[in-house]
Enzyme design. Structure first.
Site, PDB file in Angstrom:
ATOM      1  CG  ASN A  75      -4.508 -10.034  31.004  1.00  0.00           C
ATOM      2  OD1 ASN A  75      -4.272 -11.225  30.846  1.00  0.00           O
ATOM      3  ND2 ASN A  75      -4.923  -9.253  30.016  1.00  0.00           N
ATOM      4  CG  ASP A 285     -12.246  -5.176  30.027  1.00  0.00           C
ATOM      5  OD1 ASP A 285     -11.400  -5.385  30.924  1.00  0.00           O
ATOM      6  OD2 ASP A 285     -12.853  -6.084  29.449  1.00  0.00           O
TER       7      ASP A 285
END
Length: 397
Positions: A75, A285
């Site tokens: 990411n 997460d």
């Protein structure tokens, strides 16, 4: 028990040990010790989004949150779609007490068109391959990836959300969200994607990991696949077993996550899946988002919540201690082919230190991350992290 550690190795364990000269003693209230925890879904921003978080500070947060190992999502900008990017991440983390294991992109530029150089990235240290929070739309590409990765025991990841259904959705499809007038991401979106991906896995063989499932039907589908003998694993994020879509009524963008927060029925099914072994691992997460992309209208806010600081405290409210530890240690390490550490004499000291019982309300002062986008603010948690001992280093929070 007393545990004596010398030069990063457990040299003795006994009911009562004499304190050696010039030895640091760690004595804390209700101190518990387990083998080190592993979070398999962490984003840290660097490179590209250092205003959100960087690797050095992010790994400090991980250690103070109880993790001796993290798997880093691709990411970033640039993405992790080549061996140089993988090697950069590993090099940046070499001196940290927390081990970093990159998850590399499955496709070039995360565009879902062409497969990245998986074998080269595997040799450079990548432990799995997937485009973060993006499903593999092209079924043939996923088929080829599952076949190709078998040559080197590679794990392919596929995000459980059909890109066509709920493409512009913001929240779960329910009575709550319908009344609020928000576009939805129905359970069907997740279930269609998982059904297709499992059909491909049955056809090709190989290893498939489905991250952050969120629906009751997803649990059933994966349970059935495991009964067939398919090599599939899955994870669930802490916020998906601690929070429901009731939180969305506040229009607080900290509750805007993907997959979206689901119903109480889904939450109960996810917890049951953890207890019976269908769901293999718990993850935070952890996704830091800067205030400019969170302190906006709900429709414009970025998806994501930070979660390393709150993972243990939130899941302890839902699961037995042994269940939590198993889903943070043995199961994820085995799945990603990492050594499973043990707490015994002459073994490497890879330890998490914690109090499993302390109850408290999570406030802003408890946030360790650079970004403050936590969905757990104001929530009652159970369990305090004292720190870790890893790579011959002590980290205390």
């Amino acid at each position: 028990m007393d545990i004596l550690i010398k030069n990063g190795t457990i040299s003795d364990i006994a009911k009562k040990l004499e304190l050696p000269e010039n030895c640091k003693e760690i004595q804390l209230k209700n101190l518990h010790v387990s083998n080190g925890w592993f979070d398999t879904s962490v984003s840290l921003g660097e490179p590209g989004y250092e205003e959100r978080e960087n690797i050095k500070h992010g790994l400090e947060v991980a250690g103070r949150s109880g993790f001796t190992k993290v798997a880093l999502n691709p990411n970033t900008q640039p993405l992790v779609d080549n061996k140089s990017a993988v090697e950069f991440l590993i090099q940046k983390s070499r001196t940290s007490p927390v081990d970093l294991f990159p998850i590399a992109n499955l496709t070039q530029g995360a565009r879902g068109k062409e497969m990245a150089e998986l074998f080269d990235m595997k040799n450079s240290g990548a432990i799995a391959f997937g485009d973060y929070n993006k499903s593999v739309e092209n079924a043939n590409l996923l088929k080829i990836a599952l076949l190709y990765a078998q040559n080197f025991e590679g794990i392919v990841m596929s995000f459980p959300q059909d890109a066509g259904i709920g493409a512009h959705g913001l929240v779960n499809e329910s009575e709550n969200t319908t009344r609020l007038g928000l576009n939805s991401i129905p359970n069907l979106s997740e279930e269609l994607q998982i059904t297709r991906d499992l059909a491909l896995l049955e056809y090709t063989g190989g290893k498939l990991h489905i991250p952050t499932i969120s629906t009751f039907r997803a649990v059933q589908l994966i349970k059935e696949a495991k009964k067939k003998g398919l090599d599939v694993s899955c994870s669930v994020a802490a916020h998906h077993i601690f929070l429901t879509d009731d939180e969305i009524q506040s229009f607080d963008t900290n509750f805007k996550v993907t997959p979206p927060l689901r119903s109480e029925k889904d939450v109960k099914s996810l917890i049951k899946g953890l207890k019976d072994g269908t769901i293999d691992m718990l993850v935070s997460d952890h996704n830091p988002i800067d205030i400019e992309n969170k302190n906006v209208e709900f429709a414009n806010g970025h998806y994501g919540t930070i979660g390393m600081e709150t993972l243990f405290g939130s899941v302890r409210k839902k699961l037995e201690l042994e269940e939590v530890i198993s889903c943070l240690t043995e199961k994820p390490k085995k799945r990603f082919n990492l050594p499973v550490s043990v707490v015994e004499k002459n073994s490497k000291a890879d330890l998490t230190l914690f109090d499993p019982d302390l109850e408290y309300v999570f406030e802003k002062i408890h946030i360790l991350s650079k970004s403050k986008n936590s969905a757990f603010l104001g929530k009652e948690l159970q369990g305090k992290i004292y720190g870790i001992i890893s790579n011959n280093k002590l980290v205390l929070s």
